[in-house]
Design an enzyme around this catalytic site. Sequence first.
Site, short mmCIF file in Angstrom:
data_model
loop_
_atom_site.label_atom_id
_atom_site.label_comp_id
_atom_site.label_asym_id
_atom_site.label_seq_id
_atom_site.Cartn_x
_atom_site.Cartn_y
_atom_site.Cartn_z
N PHE A 1 0.81 -1.22 0.00
CA PHE A 1 0.00 0.00 0.00
C PHE A 1 0.84 1.27 0.00
CE2 PHE A 1 0.88 -0.17 4.51
CZ PHE A 1 0.74 1.13 4.99
N LYS A 2 2.07 1.16 0.46
CA LYS A 2 2.90 2.36 0.59
C LYS A 2 3.38 2.89 -0.76
CE LYS A 2 3.99 1.33 5.34
NZ LYS A 2 4.96 0.99 6.37
#
Length: 431
Positions: A106-107
């Site tokens: 997700f980063k």
Amino acid sequence: MKYFSLNNRENTSNFENAVVKGLAPDKGLYFPEEIPGLPKEFFDNIDDLSRSEIAFEVIKEYIQDEIPGKDLKKIIEQTLDFDFPVVPVEKNIGVLELFHGPTLAFKDVGARFMAGCLGYFIKKGNLGNVTVLVATSGDTGGAVANGFLGVDGIDVVILYPKGKVSEIQEKQLTTLGQNITALEVNGTFDDCQDMVKQAFLDEKIQKKRRLTSANSINVARWLPQMFYYFLAWKQLKDKKEELVFSVPSGNFGNICAGLMAREMGLPVKHFVAANNENNVVTRYLKTEKYEPKPSVHTISNAMDIGNPSNFVRVLEIFQNEFKNLKEVLSSYSFNDEETRKAIKEVYQKHNYVMDPHGAVGYLGLREFLKENPQYYGVFLETAHPVKFLETVETSIEQKIEIPDSVKSFMKKEKKSEEISTYEDLKAYLLQ
């Protein structure tokens, strides 16, 4: 848009300075002076908007004219060039998959957006070289390395705890070379984070290097995480039930962005902060006492944080009123045995493979839905299960397919420098 320090509201900044500096001069986290609401028409017409158009409407007031609209749109398009599907798992549970980006985590969203913003400001202002100094407990390092790789004027130095990230996570941040340096720390993530914070306070280093951070303490890393909550809601808006998001929570930047999205008008009633055994917030919501503790190592290692930096931002959203926070946020914590069991059961019952962080999010959601069955719940799958291969395969007793992109960098040679103390870090930065 002005930003103020959460240590002292008199210390204010524009967006550019907040991105370039990372922290306020008093080392407080920056927070926007206002949270702009989105008009009803935005939600009514969201079906007609692309991913990039949605994100532009969400973020533009936080940046205003500091990045011209056409440049900001280009940054957003480059940030969001992959899918964010919500996949049904059970009758009233879905999963928001955030692992379809280049580093399978997700980063990727925050790291790519920040790289675009910082790269724009460096070119515009002739700032010279900027050093991005970042601590990682797992996925941040790979996402930052990938997002900033080859960006002119930026050197990246990543600290990670030796033996406490998965093999794939380690390869993602130690094999790229170019402007990326990995420092392997004999210690915990909290040790890494403490070293980074100390470097920002060190005048000798400040004279030698222009430092900024790409952890979620940086507003350009933190705020764009709002995007995928809006993208998920677009897929779920026709649900009759109220919505609740369950977020695997370590440094609390991700769930804080979700709460910001809610403040902007996103029709989501409740959030769950799902913790592993590093459960300072779970305990806080039970006792109203915030007591950080040294982190402990778990199989959901990206959440192994004993003093989450972004929780002060969560408190600010609710004016530091415990009662207001409790109405919107619940928290539960789970140990490794419960996490492994959840991975196995969801695979056997629903043929869905979760990574350990997603499994903690799933467990938190199930716990909340026991008392609140009127909700439709979405947990966040924050990383591809292949990044935790041994844990997942031993839990489901099956081999999982390894994407070609992973096979390619797993063959590359790891390059890192080992350090043990802050003085080691300082010596590296001053050389």
